[in-house]
Design an enzyme around this catalytic site. Structure first.
Site, mmCIF file in Angstrom:
data_model
loop_
_atom_site.group_PDB
_atom_site.id
_atom_site.type_symbol
_atom_site.label_atom_id
_atom_site.label_comp_id
_atom_site.label_asym_id
_atom_site.label_seq_id
_atom_site.Cartn_x
_atom_site.Cartn_y
_atom_site.Cartn_z
ATOM 1 N N LYS A 1 0.623 -1.248 0.604
ATOM 2 C CA LYS A 1 -0.172 -0.212 0.266
ATOM 3 C C LYS A 1 0.578 1.198 0.271
ATOM 4 O O LYS A 1 1.804 1.458 0.936
ATOM 5 C CB LYS A 1 -0.683 -0.018 1.189
ATOM 6 C CG LYS A 1 -2.146 -1.012 1.049
ATOM 7 C CD LYS A 1 -3.003 -1.722 2.421
ATOM 8 C CE LYS A 1 -1.816 -1.616 4.123
ATOM 9 N NZ LYS A 1 -2.595 -1.857 5.277
ATOM 10 N N THR B 1 -8.201 3.263 7.562
ATOM 11 C CA THR B 1 -7.973 2.791 6.458
ATOM 12 C C THR B 1 -7.492 1.420 5.508
ATOM 13 O O THR B 1 -8.298 0.858 4.972
ATOM 14 C CB THR B 1 -6.783 3.936 5.105
ATOM 15 O OG1 THR B 1 -5.676 3.655 5.852
ATOM 16 C CG2 THR B 1 -7.418 4.886 5.039
HETATM 17 N N1 LIG Z 1 -5.544 10.041 1.592
HETATM 18 C C1 LIG Z 1 -5.628 8.770 0.086
HETATM 19 N N2 LIG Z 1 -5.817 9.013 -0.781
HETATM 20 C C2 LIG Z 1 -6.281 8.066 -1.597
HETATM 21 N N3 LIG Z 1 -5.939 6.463 -0.731
HETATM 22 C C3 LIG Z 1 -5.257 6.984 0.105
HETATM 23 C C4 LIG Z 1 -4.894 7.811 1.633
HETATM 24 N N4 LIG Z 1 -4.479 7.671 2.263
HETATM 25 C C5 LIG Z 1 -4.039 6.324 2.128
HETATM 26 N N5 LIG Z 1 -4.897 5.320 0.845
HETATM 27 C C6 LIG Z 1 -5.176 4.301 0.500
HETATM 28 O O1 LIG Z 1 -5.396 3.570 1.815
HETATM 29 C C7 LIG Z 1 -5.446 2.107 1.820
HETATM 30 C C8 LIG Z 1 -3.888 2.245 3.389
HETATM 31 O O2 LIG Z 1 -3.128 2.335 3.197
HETATM 32 P P1 LIG Z 1 -1.957 2.958 4.472
HETATM 33 O O3 LIG Z 1 -0.935 3.124 3.419
HETATM 34 O O4 LIG Z 1 -2.674 4.298 4.893
HETATM 35 O O5 LIG Z 1 -2.168 1.427 5.149
HETATM 36 P P2 LIG Z 1 -1.822 1.278 6.460
HETATM 37 O O6 LIG Z 1 -0.940 2.266 7.389
HETATM 38 O O7 LIG Z 1 -1.669 -0.087 6.973
HETATM 39 O O8 LIG Z 1 -3.299 1.929 6.835
HETATM 40 P P3 LIG Z 1 -4.211 2.053 8.927
HETATM 41 O O9 LIG Z 1 -2.606 3.797 9.230
HETATM 42 O O10 LIG Z 1 -5.214 2.001 8.543
HETATM 43 O O11 LIG Z 1 -3.376 1.144 9.283
HETATM 44 C C9 LIG Z 1 -4.354 2.211 0.605
HETATM 45 O O12 LIG Z 1 -5.031 1.166 -0.226
HETATM 46 C C10 LIG Z 1 -3.561 3.529 0.271
HETATM 47 O O13 LIG Z 1 -3.762 3.467 -0.925
HETATM 48 MG MG LIG Z 2 -2.587 -0.441 9.065
#
Ligand SMILES: Nc1ncnc2c1ncn2[C@@H]1O[C@H](COP(=O)(O)OP(=O)(O)OP(=O)(O)O)[C@@H](O)[C@H]1O
Ligand SMILES: [Mg+2]
Ligand SMILES: Cc1ncc(CO)c(N)n1
Length: 721
Positions: free
Chosen positions: A388, A424
């Site tokens: 991600k 997310t």
């Molecule tokens: N501002 C944004 N706009 C569009 N897509 C986003 C945005 N922020 C996160 N995403 C998407 O959200 C998903 C989660 O990504 P992220 O890299 O934030 O994961 P994470 O750090 O594990 O999340 P969390 O903080 O909930 O644990 C992915 O599909 C990413 O592309």
């Molecule tokens: Mg996460």
């Protein structure tokens, strides 16, 4: 034990042909076969043992492996380290009681049955002796030459209705029988020739699996922590599962005391209690997919691993949660190693960049690193990796799916401007588990889960939850389609858009051009350059406003934009003409000047939006010229920048007066009202396009103000266009 018997492959060496049994099984399991039965009546016992060892390696825990008839071979293969889950016995084969005794309580033991006498005998056995019945044949088939009279689908349904045990339909079963047999009460369909003789066993198995799952609500279990603020953890998972068409269940690994600002405390119930939750669910309810989130500590990881090994859910999405969005740790460092062990049991793992670096044991500093690390990790664990890009710097938030064979699908996407990204990762992994559990192909499942996530991110700020990093709006799409009116009030749009321009406005305020304009020290050539460009701009701006009038949905709006167009071309040019008067010797420059790059860029933007023909987007694009000027004019006039603008000796006093004109302020208020009313009525997608058009014009305003001083000083503008 309860097991997923849905797509059950029975091997036939002759039908597998040159490809061989092991390769056929490997492909079929990759396609979604859940149970493999080695059936080879002619093989010797040592040959059978060797085959079981080879099959166990090829299957690698991704499906159950049982052997037909050969109890002793099963025991011997186990002794040699093979994972043999059980046996399938015929009425004439070794006793099921003996099989249970030798293989233990967790083994999968099946028995062939197709008569009332067989059912009576099964009822007489001690509970827990046999796990399922193989019932057939359904149709005449060549793969069992000595088969009894075919039952047909109706015969099978009648038998299954009377059976105390799950029934797997076998004998002459083809792809088109899948839903019929499922709806007739089958726990699974056993397939021989349709899979062994298939040109592409993987694709054929996937087709069986899809048909088996079609038109049936997937049951999805989240194994995760609780977030009482509702944005992450199991609370997010249950909403995400529901929004993506699944029935959600949740077993708690940990309770957190957290909100949108951070995690205050974590309580981890004893691991055996987690196991009790998991078993309670699995003993009663078919589980089509599992999502794993926060695991809290090593004991929890071990409990989940042991449960997965015992139950083998068909889909496992592992979100390797290590740190919350707020930065708080959710997994102690010593447990990170243990997570790698869980990965081998997962269908897909969904690390963010930091988690990927830890799991792959290498630095991940950019997207190229991330893709390389994901490839290594997928190859090493056999799980697909969805990496991600949410934490990448910049305007893009891509994800990429890398499978164990090295295949890669990238999912590009612009970053959605919102601070509400709490949960997310939890939400995406749950959505993905639900879609995979419904039988969607991995890339299609990711695409659909992302589309849903992005829709939920776009609406996130509308929830107004908490003072920190708020949650996404899990049900935004459903509410919108279901007629729940979730549109913002015009004032809310105005407030949000104005806040979005704050950095641009601060940059405008800091420009030497603005400072010098305020205190009267602005170089005259720069001012004349500015006016000449402004005159060029206003002439075209008037045409764009006229286009807004042409597209306006109401006569009030039509009148307003037409009047504004007239004002732009008449009033403003009149003012400029008085500045660029013959006495000043520069009036000819008004129309003679060439458009500077900043002017051309701004006008190109306005004309392209006008050309698109969307009234709402167009009026959003013309708004900054009203709004930013009114704001700036008012503050210049009030002396907010120092200087003495009301001093008649101020060289630009009369120019400054125009923008503090009450009539212009009223027009601006009207424009804001028309635009934000249109935005409030629009659906989320159009509202976002309006916001982007508005912000783009605001950025052009900044570049426009930055250009004059740079131009007269012969340097590049500090604000590129
Ligand atoms: N501002 C944004 N706009 C569009 N897509 C986003 C945005 N922020 C996160 N995403 C998407 O959200 C998903 C989660 O990504 P992220 O890299 O934030 O994961 P994470 O750090 O594990 O999340 P969390 O903080 O909930 O644990 C992915 O599909 C990413 O592309
Ligand atoms: Mg996460
Ligand atoms: C309970 C829980 N799980 C996961 C996350 C990751 O966002 C969180 N903040 N809280």
């Amino acid at each position: 034990m309860t097991a997923d018997l849905s797509v059950y492959l029975v091997t036939d060496a002759a039908l597998c042909g040159e490809r061989g049994v092991v390769e056929t099984v490997r492909l079929a399991v990759a396609g979604g076969v859940r149970v493999v039965q080695l059936r080879d009546k002619r093989a010797s016992d040592p040959e059978t043992v060797a085959q079981l060892v080879a099959l166990s390696e090829a299957i690698d825990g991704r499906a159950l492996l049982v052997v037909n008839d050969r109890l002793d071979a099963a025991v011997e293969a186990r002794r040699r380290g093979a994972r043999v889950d059980g046996v399938h016995l015929g009425q004439a084969d070794a006793s099921v009681l003996r099989a249970r005794e030798l293989l233990g309580p967790d083994a999968l033991i099946g028995l062939t049955a197709n008569t009332a006498e067989h059912l009576a005998a099964v009822r007489a056995l001690p509970a827990g002796t046999v796990d399922y019945l193989g019932v057939g044949v359904i149709r005449p088939t060549a793969t069992k030459p000595d088969h009894p009279e075919p039952l047909g689908v109706h015969g099978f349904a009648a038998f299954a209705a009377r059976s105390p045990l799950p029934c797997v339909a076998i004998g002459g079963v083809g792809l088109d029988d899948t839903e019929t047999l499922r709806d007739a009460g089958a726990a699974g369909i056993a397939v021989v020739s349709a899979l062994c003789a298939a040109a592409d066993p993987r694709a054929t198995a996937a087709a069986f699996r899809r048909r088996w799952l079609a038109r049936r609500t997937p049951h999805v279990l989240s194994i995760a922590g609780s977030d009482p603020s509702g944005g992450a953890g199991i609370q997010a998972d249950l909403k995400a599962i529901a929004a993506n068409g699944g029935y959600g269940m949740a077993a708690l690994t940990a309770l957190t005391a957290q909100n949108t600002q951070g995690v205050r405390a974590v309580h981890v119930p004893p691991a055996p209690f987690l196991r009790a939750q998991l078993d309670a669910v699995a003993d009663d309810i078919r589980i089509d997919g599992v999502k794993i989130g926060m695991l809290a500590d090593v004991a929890v990881i071990h409990a989940v691993a042991a449960w997965l090994d015992a139950r083998r859910p068909p889909i496992v999405v592992l979100d390797p949660v290590m740190v919350a969005t707020s930065g708080d740790r959710l997994l102690p460092p010593e447990a990170e190693r243990e997570l790698r062990g869980l990965m081998t049991r997962a269908t897909v793992v969904t690390p963010n960049l930091a988690e990927l670096a830890v799991l792959a044991g290498r630095a991940v500093t950019d997207w190229a690193d991330a893709l390389a690390a994901a490839e290594e990790l997928a190859a090493a664990t056999g799980a697909a990796v969805l990496v991600k890009g949410g934490h990448l710097p910049g305007d893009e938030s891509p994800d990429a799916l890398v499978d164990a064979a090295g295949g890669r699908t990238e999912f590009p996407g612009s970053r959605i401007p919102t601070g509400s990204t709490h949960g997310t990762g939890c939400s995406l992994s749950s959505a993905l588990a639900t879609r995979l559990a419904r039988g969607e192909e991995p890339a299609a499942a990711v695409r659909a889960a992302r589309a849903w996530l992005r829709e939920s991110l776009r609406a996130a700020d509308r929830l107004h939850v908490g003072h920190g990093c708020g949650p996404i709006h899990h049900l935004a799409g459903m509410w919108e389609r279901g007629g729940v009116d979730t549109r913002p009030a015009p004032g809310e749009v105005a407030e949000a858009w104005w806040a979005d321009t704050a950095p641009l406005r601060a940059d405008i305020d800091d420009l030497p051009f603005i400072r010098a304009l305020a205190d009267g020290t602005l170089d005259r050539d720069a001012f004349v350059f500015y006016l000449a460009q402004d005159a060029l701009y206003l002439r075209e701006y008037a045409r764009v406003l006229a286009e807004a009038a042409r597209l306006a949905p109401t006569s009030a709006e039509q009148e307003f934009w037409a009047e504004s167009a007239r004002g732009a071309i008449a009033g403003e040019l009149e003012l400029h003409a008085s500045w660029l008067s013959p006495g000043e010797g520069v009036s000819g420059a008004t129309f003679a000047a060439d458009a500077a790059p900043a002017t051309t860029a701004y006008l190109d933007h306005l004309r392209s939006v006008a050309f698109g023909g969307d009234y709402a987007e167009l009026v959003a694009a013309v708004l900054p010229c009203f709004w930013l000027y009114t704001d700036l004019g008012r503050r210049l006039h009030a002396g907010d920048f120092g200087g003495a603008p009301r001093d008649p000796a101020h060289p630009y006093a009369s120019w400054l007066e125009t923008y503090a004109d009450p009539a212009f302020e009223r027009a601006t208020a009207q424009a804001i009202d028309h635009v934000t009313t249109a935005a409030a009525r629009a659906d989320a997608g159009r509202r976002e396009r309006m916001r982007r058009a508005f912000l783009a014009s605001s950025a052009h305003e900044l570049a426009f103000f930055a250009a004059p001083l740079a131009a007269v000083e012969g340097r590049e503008s500090p604000v590129p266009v």
